[in-house]
Motif scaffolding. Structure first.
Motif, PDB file in Angstrom:
ATOM      1  N   GLU A  96       0.834  -1.198   0.000  1.00  0.00           N
ATOM      2  CA  GLU A  96       0.000   0.000   0.000  1.00  0.00           C
ATOM      3  C   GLU A  96       0.872   1.253   0.000  1.00  0.00           C
ATOM      4  O   GLU A  96       2.057   1.201   0.354  1.00  0.00           O
ATOM      5  CB  GLU A  96      -0.932  -0.019   1.210  1.00  0.00           C
ATOM      6  N   PRO A  97       0.309   2.389  -0.397  1.00  0.00           N
ATOM      7  CA  PRO A  97       1.093   3.631  -0.438  1.00  0.00           C
ATOM      8  C   PRO A  97       1.701   3.965   0.922  1.00  0.00           C
ATOM      9  O   PRO A  97       1.053   3.823   1.959  1.00  0.00           O
ATOM     10  CB  PRO A  97       0.066   4.688  -0.856  1.00  0.00           C
ATOM     11  N   GLU A  98       2.951   4.399   0.887  1.00  0.00           N
ATOM     12  CA  GLU A  98       3.649   4.815   2.107  1.00  0.00           C
ATOM     13  C   GLU A  98       3.744   6.334   2.134  1.00  0.00           C
ATOM     14  O   GLU A  98       4.077   6.961   1.125  1.00  0.00           O
ATOM     15  CB  GLU A  98       5.050   4.220   2.156  1.00  0.00           C
ATOM     16  N   THR A  99       3.464   6.909   3.281  1.00  0.00           N
ATOM     17  CA  THR A  99       3.535   8.359   3.424  1.00  0.00           C
ATOM     18  C   THR A  99       4.419   8.736   4.605  1.00  0.00           C
ATOM     19  O   THR A  99       4.620   7.941   5.529  1.00  0.00           O
ATOM     20  CB  THR A  99       2.136   8.976   3.630  1.00  0.00           C
ATOM     21  N   VAL A 100       4.949   9.939   4.546  1.00  0.00           N
ATOM     22  CA  VAL A 100       5.701  10.507   5.665  1.00  0.00           C
ATOM     23  C   VAL A 100       5.140  11.894   5.942  1.00  0.00           C
ATOM     24  O   VAL A 100       4.732  12.613   5.020  1.00  0.00           O
ATOM     25  CB  VAL A 100       7.212  10.594   5.364  1.00  0.00           C
ATOM     26  N   SER A 101       5.099  12.254   7.206  1.00  0.00           N
ATOM     27  CA  SER A 101       4.570  13.560   7.587  1.00  0.00           C
ATOM     28  C   SER A 101       5.576  14.659   7.273  1.00  0.00           C
ATOM     29  O   SER A 101       6.794  14.459   7.359  1.00  0.00           O
ATOM     30  CB  SER A 101       4.230  13.577   9.080  1.00  0.00           C
ATOM     31  N   ILE A 102       5.067  15.810   6.906  1.00  0.00           N
ATOM     32  CA  ILE A 102       5.899  16.982   6.641  1.00  0.00           C
ATOM     33  C   ILE A 102       5.711  17.970   7.786  1.00  0.00           C
ATOM     34  O   ILE A 102       4.577  18.300   8.153  1.00  0.00           O
ATOM     35  CB  ILE A 102       5.513  17.640   5.305  1.00  0.00           C
ATOM     36  N   THR A 103       6.811  18.400   8.361  1.00  0.00           N
ATOM     37  CA  THR A 103       6.750  19.353   9.472  1.00  0.00           C
ATOM     38  C   THR A 103       7.785  20.447   9.272  1.00  0.00           C
ATOM     39  O   THR A 103       8.803  20.251   8.594  1.00  0.00           O
ATOM     40  CB  THR A 103       7.019  18.657  10.820  1.00  0.00           C
ATOM     41  N   PRO A 114       3.225  25.905  12.208  1.00  0.00           N
ATOM     42  CA  PRO A 114       2.273  25.260  11.290  1.00  0.00           C
ATOM     43  C   PRO A 114       2.740  25.374   9.837  1.00  0.00           C
ATOM     44  O   PRO A 114       3.410  26.340   9.458  1.00  0.00           O
ATOM     45  CB  PRO A 114       0.973  26.044  11.515  1.00  0.00           C
ATOM     46  N   LEU A 115       2.388  24.383   9.043  1.00  0.00           N
ATOM     47  CA  LEU A 115       2.736  24.414   7.629  1.00  0.00           C
ATOM     48  C   LEU A 115       1.946  25.499   6.906  1.00  0.00           C
ATOM     49  O   LEU A 115       0.777  25.744   7.224  1.00  0.00           O
ATOM     50  CB  LEU A 115       2.425  23.065   6.982  1.00  0.00           C
ATOM     51  N   PRO A 116       2.550  26.157   5.935  1.00  0.00           N
ATOM     52  CA  PRO A 116       1.784  27.108   5.120  1.00  0.00           C
ATOM     53  C   PRO A 116       0.721  26.367   4.316  1.00  0.00           C
ATOM     54  O   PRO A 116       0.837  25.161   4.074  1.00  0.00           O
ATOM     55  CB  PRO A 116       2.848  27.741   4.212  1.00  0.00           C
ATOM     56  N   PRO A 117      -0.325  27.060   3.887  1.00  0.00           N
ATOM     57  CA  PRO A 117      -1.453  26.387   3.220  1.00  0.00           C
ATOM     58  C   PRO A 117      -1.104  25.737   1.885  1.00  0.00           C
ATOM     59  O   PRO A 117      -1.850  24.886   1.403  1.00  0.00           O
ATOM     60  CB  PRO A 117      -2.473  27.517   3.034  1.00  0.00           C
ATOM     61  N   ASN A 118       0.019  26.117   1.279  1.00  0.00           N
ATOM     62  CA  ASN A 118       0.384  25.535  -0.018  1.00  0.00           C
ATOM     63  C   ASN A 118       1.319  24.336   0.111  1.00  0.00           C
ATOM     64  O   ASN A 118       1.848  23.849  -0.887  1.00  0.00           O
ATOM     65  CB  ASN A 118       1.032  26.593  -0.908  1.00  0.00           C
ATOM     66  N   VAL A 119       1.518  23.839   1.334  1.00  0.00           N
ATOM     67  CA  VAL A 119       2.382  22.673   1.561  1.00  0.00           C
ATOM     68  C   VAL A 119       1.528  21.531   2.096  1.00  0.00           C
ATOM     69  O   VAL A 119       0.794  21.700   3.072  1.00  0.00           O
ATOM     70  CB  VAL A 119       3.508  22.998   2.565  1.00  0.00           C
ATOM     71  N   ALA A 127       3.834  13.495   2.501  1.00  0.00           N
ATOM     72  CA  ALA A 127       4.444  13.196   1.207  1.00  0.00           C
ATOM     73  C   ALA A 127       4.354  11.696   0.971  1.00  0.00           C
ATOM     74  O   ALA A 127       4.439  10.903   1.916  1.00  0.00           O
ATOM     75  CB  ALA A 127       5.901  13.651   1.178  1.00  0.00           C
ATOM     76  N   VAL A 128       4.174  11.309  -0.280  1.00  0.00           N
ATOM     77  CA  VAL A 128       4.049   9.896  -0.633  1.00  0.00           C
ATOM     78  C   VAL A 128       5.390   9.392  -1.164  1.00  0.00           C
ATOM     79  O   VAL A 128       6.003  10.019  -2.031  1.00  0.00           O
ATOM     80  CB  VAL A 128       2.953   9.685  -1.700  1.00  0.00           C
ATOM     81  N   ILE A 129       5.843   8.263  -0.639  1.00  0.00           N
ATOM     82  CA  ILE A 129       7.081   7.634  -1.102  1.00  0.00           C
ATOM     83  C   ILE A 129       6.789   6.891  -2.406  1.00  0.00           C
ATOM     84  O   ILE A 129       5.791   6.173  -2.499  1.00  0.00           O
ATOM     85  CB  ILE A 129       7.623   6.666  -0.039  1.00  0.00           C
TER      86      ILE A 129
END
Length: 226
Positions: free
Chosen positions: A157-164, A170-175, A179-181
């Motif tokens: 299944e798809p693997e994802t990692v959190s972006i911080t 807080p992340l800006p709204p355009n980020v 992210a998907v590996i």
């Protein structure tokens, strides 16, 4: 992100890869019930490739991908030009790193690459960026027979990692929050059979017609002979 539907028909199944100017997603075409690779360009950047691919389109030379569809996506960063292509299994660089193909497979791959480049030259075009990462291997013919669930069972299944943010803000709204590996569909070079040597050329962003225009980009990897 995963399971989103693009252009009313392309369900995102997983991520195939990314580069400096685009990201490629494995999608299920819900209208034709087949898998496609949807290339999403960076925001507000024209995709030069589609014009080249349309000019080179010829069913007798299927090592050059033909755009199956073209559309735009609007997002927080701007407008993204997108197009759908036949998906590929892997590039030659990732399968051959520290490994050797069987001799007959090497001959088949070399011959296919020579024929693809010769065809482009016969049509007046130079690829401009020919290297192993831009030479892809086609998926097996039965790949479209897999349901999404069967694909996940076979390849994971798809693997994802959190972006911080490093500062914890807080992340800006355009980020995106995750992210998907990229999905791994490859097999090792020594496992290749002659039937696996069907190639697809990739990344036509530096392609140009020498008789009509100057060479594109300062960082082209190959001389005019290629």
């Amino acid at each position: 992100m995963i399971d989103d539907v693009l252009h009313g028909r392309y369900r995102i199944v997983d991520k195939l890869g990314f580069g400096g100017y685009s990201t490629v997603w494995l999608d299920l075409d819900t209208c034709l019930h087949r898998y496609v690779a949807v290339k999403v360009g960076i925001a507000d950047s024209p995709l030069h490739e589609t014009n080249i691919l349309r000019a080179l389109a010829d069913p007798r030379h299927d090592s050059i991908p033909t755009p199956l569809d073209e559309f735009e996506l609007n997002g927080p960063n701007g407008t993204h030009l997108c197009y759908a292509l036949t998906p590929a299994r892997c590039n030659l660089r990732e399968v051959s790193f520290s490994r050797l193909f069987p001799l007959e497979v090497t001959r088949g791959l070399s011959g296919g690459l020579a024929l693809a480049i010769a065809y482009m030259h016969s049509r007046g075009y130079v690829h401009g960026d020919t290297h192993l990462r831009n030479v892809l291997v086609k998926l097996p013919l039965n790949f479209d027979h897999l349901s999404v669930e069967q694909l996940y069972e076979e390849y994971g299944e798809p693997e994802t990692v959190s972006i911080t943010e490093r500062d914890g803000k807080p992340l800006p709204p355009n980020v995106p929050a995750k992210a998907v590996i990229p999905l791994c569909l490859r097999k090792d070079a020594e496992e290749f059979l002659l039937s696996d040597t069907h190639l697809l050329m990739s990344d036509f962003g530096e392609t140009f017609a020498p008789d009509l225009e100057p060479r594109r980009g300062e960082d082209c990897h190959k001389p005019l002979a290629m």
